[in-house]
Design an enzyme around this catalytic site. Sequence first.
Site, PDB file in Angstrom:
ATOM      1  CG  LEU A 212      -2.992  -5.289   7.105  1.00 67.43           C
ATOM      2  CD1 LEU A 212      -3.545  -6.420   7.965  1.00 67.43           C
ATOM      3  CD2 LEU A 212      -2.824  -5.730   5.662  1.00 67.43           C
ATOM      4  N   GLY A 213      -5.305  -1.704   5.414  1.00 69.25           N
ATOM      5  CA  GLY A 213      -6.438  -0.783   5.349  1.00 69.25           C
ATOM      6  C   GLY A 213      -7.033  -0.782   3.963  1.00 69.25           C
TER       7      GLY A 213
ATOM      8  NE  ARG B  94      -5.531  -8.592   0.888  1.00 67.49           N
ATOM      9  CZ  ARG B  94      -6.457  -9.223   1.589  1.00 67.49           C
ATOM     10  NH1 ARG B  94      -6.733 -10.481   1.287  1.00 67.49           N
ATOM     11  NH2 ARG B  94      -7.098  -8.628   2.567  1.00 67.49           N
ATOM     12  NE  ARG B  95      -2.809  -9.744  -5.766  1.00 67.43           N
ATOM     13  CZ  ARG B  95      -3.617  -8.972  -5.026  1.00 67.43           C
ATOM     14  NH1 ARG B  95      -3.177  -7.838  -4.523  1.00 67.43           N
ATOM     15  NH2 ARG B  95      -4.866  -9.340  -4.797  1.00 67.43           N
TER      16      ARG B  95
ATOM     17  NE  ARG C 241      -7.285   4.278  -1.639  1.00 69.43           N
ATOM     18  CZ  ARG C 241      -6.969   3.841  -0.425  1.00 69.43           C
ATOM     19  NH1 ARG C 241      -6.753   4.709   0.549  1.00 69.43           N
ATOM     20  NH2 ARG C 241      -6.859   2.551  -0.182  1.00 69.43           N
TER      21      ARG C 241
ATOM     22  CE  LYS D  73      -8.939   3.375   9.451  1.00 71.88           C
ATOM     23  NZ  LYS D  73      -7.881   2.415   9.084  1.00 71.88           N
TER      24      LYS D  73
ATOM     25  N   GLY E 236       0.825  -1.199   0.000  1.00 69.18           N
ATOM     26  CA  GLY E 236       0.000   0.000   0.000  1.00 69.18           C
ATOM     27  C   GLY E 236       0.858   1.247   0.000  1.00 69.18           C
TER      28      GLY E 236
ATOM     29  CE1 TYR F 133     -11.102   4.817   6.604  1.00 67.85           C
ATOM     30  CE2 TYR F 133     -10.888   6.790   7.943  1.00 67.85           C
ATOM     31  CZ  TYR F 133     -10.325   5.804   7.173  1.00 67.85           C
ATOM     32  OH  TYR F 133      -8.960   5.796   6.974  1.00 67.85           O
TER      33      TYR F 133
END
Length: 209
Positions: free
Chosen positions: A79-80, A38-39, A167, A135, A14, A131
């Site tokens: 992570l997020g 993850r990959r 984004r 948090k 990220g 959100y």
Amino acid sequence: MTSNKTALVLGATGLVGRALVRCLLLDPRYVQITCLVRRPIPFAFFSDPLKKLTPVVIDFENLQDYQGYFNVDHVYCCLGTTLKKAGNKEAFRKVDFEYVHVCAQLARAQRCQGFVWISSVGADANSNNFYLRVKGQLENAIMSMPQLQHAAAVRPSLLLGKREEKRPLEQFGQYVAPVVGMFMPGPLAKFKPVSAVEVANQMVRLQHF
């Protein structure tokens, strides 16, 4: 100053995670950095001339199965996701609350020296904003865990930096950040847009050496 610290990074691909890993690879205090992903990470994703980095592909649905990787000095959790990317509130909460909470539990079980994760400015368990409420609930859950050494959250506002995914709000922030910052002194300073590199550096400073 040199040391023999080891680190575990989650969310290494990220925006903040990438900046953090690059920071750790340049830090002489760290001799080994493990990334749970993850990959597979492309070979050229990070410059690692000292061969410190070990990426490990895992199933985040079964984080408990990888407890041994948490046997390090410091755990950095980046992570997020977003509601849009997750698709619904339940999926968002799984990533931003459940995964991070499990990581904190595993860090505690392995007696890590420090656990740092990314929260958000305005995080509040009683917020009307979903959100910010998630948090805030996560902050409360982790900070109340017994025997978790040196747990700390960073609370960035709008993140600046180049993402692989689009984004729109953050892209807009790239353009207005220099102007916005001029009009946010004192107590408002915490709401200024902040670069991913700054957040990564703050995470490292929060760890105890």
